[in-house]
Design a protein around this motif. Sequence first.
Motif, mmCIF file in Angstrom:
data_model
loop_
_atom_site.group_PDB
_atom_site.id
_atom_site.type_symbol
_atom_site.label_atom_id
_atom_site.label_comp_id
_atom_site.label_asym_id
_atom_site.label_seq_id
_atom_site.Cartn_x
_atom_site.Cartn_y
_atom_site.Cartn_z
ATOM 1 N N ALA A 66 -19.250 -1.613 -1.203
ATOM 2 C CA ALA A 66 -17.559 -1.852 -2.719
ATOM 3 C C ALA A 66 -16.801 -1.085 -2.194
ATOM 4 C CB ALA A 66 -18.223 0.165 -4.191
ATOM 5 N N ASP A 67 -16.417 -1.858 -1.294
ATOM 6 C CA ASP A 67 -14.967 -1.780 -0.708
ATOM 7 C C ASP A 67 -14.389 -3.181 -1.518
ATOM 8 O OD1 ASP A 67 -12.702 -2.179 0.820
ATOM 9 O OD2 ASP A 67 -14.144 -1.871 2.750
ATOM 10 N N LEU A 68 -13.258 -2.572 -2.268
ATOM 11 C CA LEU A 68 -12.658 -3.594 -2.917
ATOM 12 C C LEU A 68 -11.834 -3.992 -2.773
ATOM 13 C CD1 LEU A 68 -11.649 -4.853 -5.710
ATOM 14 C CD2 LEU A 68 -10.213 -2.914 -6.091
ATOM 15 N N GLN A 69 -11.002 -3.797 -0.954
ATOM 16 C CA GLN A 69 -10.054 -3.876 -0.956
ATOM 17 C C GLN A 69 -10.740 -5.128 0.520
ATOM 18 O OE1 GLN A 69 -7.300 -2.018 1.994
ATOM 19 N NE2 GLN A 69 -6.634 -3.608 2.854
ATOM 20 N N LEU A 70 -11.508 -5.223 0.726
ATOM 21 C CA LEU A 70 -12.106 -6.179 2.323
ATOM 22 C C LEU A 70 -12.628 -7.375 0.753
ATOM 23 C CD1 LEU A 70 -12.810 -6.036 4.890
ATOM 24 C CD2 LEU A 70 -15.253 -4.859 4.635
#
Lengths: 219, 219
Positions: free
Chosen positions: A37-41
């Motif tokens: 759940a890595d938004l930036q990625l």
Amino acid sequence: MRQIFEAELRQVGDDLAEMSRLVESAITKAGKALREADLQLAQEVIASDKTIDQLEASLDERCVHLLAQQAPVATDLRVIVSALRMSASLERMGDLARHVAQVARGRYPAKAIVPAAADIFAKMDEAAVHVAERTTRLLESRDLEMAQAIERDDDLLDELHQETFGALLGDEWDGTVQEAVDITLVGRYYERFGDHGVSIAKRVSFLVTGDFPEDHQQP
Amino acid sequence: MRQIFEAELRQVGDDLAEMSRLVESAITKAGKALREADLQLAQEVIASDKTIDQLEASLDERCVHLLAQQAPVATDLRVIVSALRMSASLERMGDLARHVAQVARGRYPAKAIVPAAADIFAKMDEAAVHVAERTTRLLESRDLEMAQAIERDDDLLDELHQETFGALLGDEWDGTVQEAVDITLVGRYYERFGDHGVSIAKRVSFLVTGDFPEDHQQP
């Protein structure tokens, strides 16, 4: 004249490999964004898809230009027509990575894939990254062992895709409808990713051996 | 020489229109099979997809042959390269019709689409059949009003696709997980069907006007 043509043909090959490296990066990051759940990625993958699209457009223009200027025949012609096909597959693989990232972004800060299906998707992710890595190596080296490995990765993706339905439809499933929808869509994206890899593998095999491995199939 | 070339080019156009008529028939029957849980019709669609694949293979061979023998430039070259692209889109549209039919067959004798979503899918079916009919007419006549209409049909399909999620994720949803999976997948198939129609519409528009309506986008 022939020298310029060969330099241009090499450039087509280089562009395909470059597209494939971008796809490889996109699917690797998309999988990580989904798992963690890595938004930036996820945002990065979504934004970078434009670069793949632009590379496809310029590669296609180069191919059409080569056809017009050089009127290639025989193998050279097949190489260029195949490049047009393979760039379309790579562009779609980029789209699919973007779709995976969009699901990750849509559920943030939650994880889109519920724990009950996390193992299956970790394996799908791994298989998809293998497809992407091997596609790059295949385009760089024309090593047909890569083509065979891609076909095996794709078989594994198909099996894992079936397992997602097993998880969804089994007695232990207790997720929400949103979670079921996400698993269904992301599973489909991964499955299609493998199909496009196989399509490229078959085209390169055909260029190297003159033999199309199976019935003519478009991704 | 030029006369033979023009006859061959016409044949490419005729083959595309013929593929499109087969796709039109496939999606029309697939929608009916889905709505009415008609197993025989579903089988028919699944079996007939091979014909579309074969037509694509022979059309592609014809295009490569034309490139090799005639070394076309300018518009003729664009026509042939576009034909290669459009045949790939039509082949995919055939696959998507087959996928819809496979869902219908998989749930037989039950209906795959639950009553709560039947209206949305009736509209998606109608829009997809419009896309297919207009694609055929566009390829037969190059009437650009058809291209515009296809873009509108696709917008409608996108809206309806969103509505399927509304139905699935709304408070009234009380279907099974299998029913949610089927709605998710079939909704996605219809949505992609529209995308491929738009891709063809843009390519024909480009051939007629020299103007690509939007950023270069592959289906």
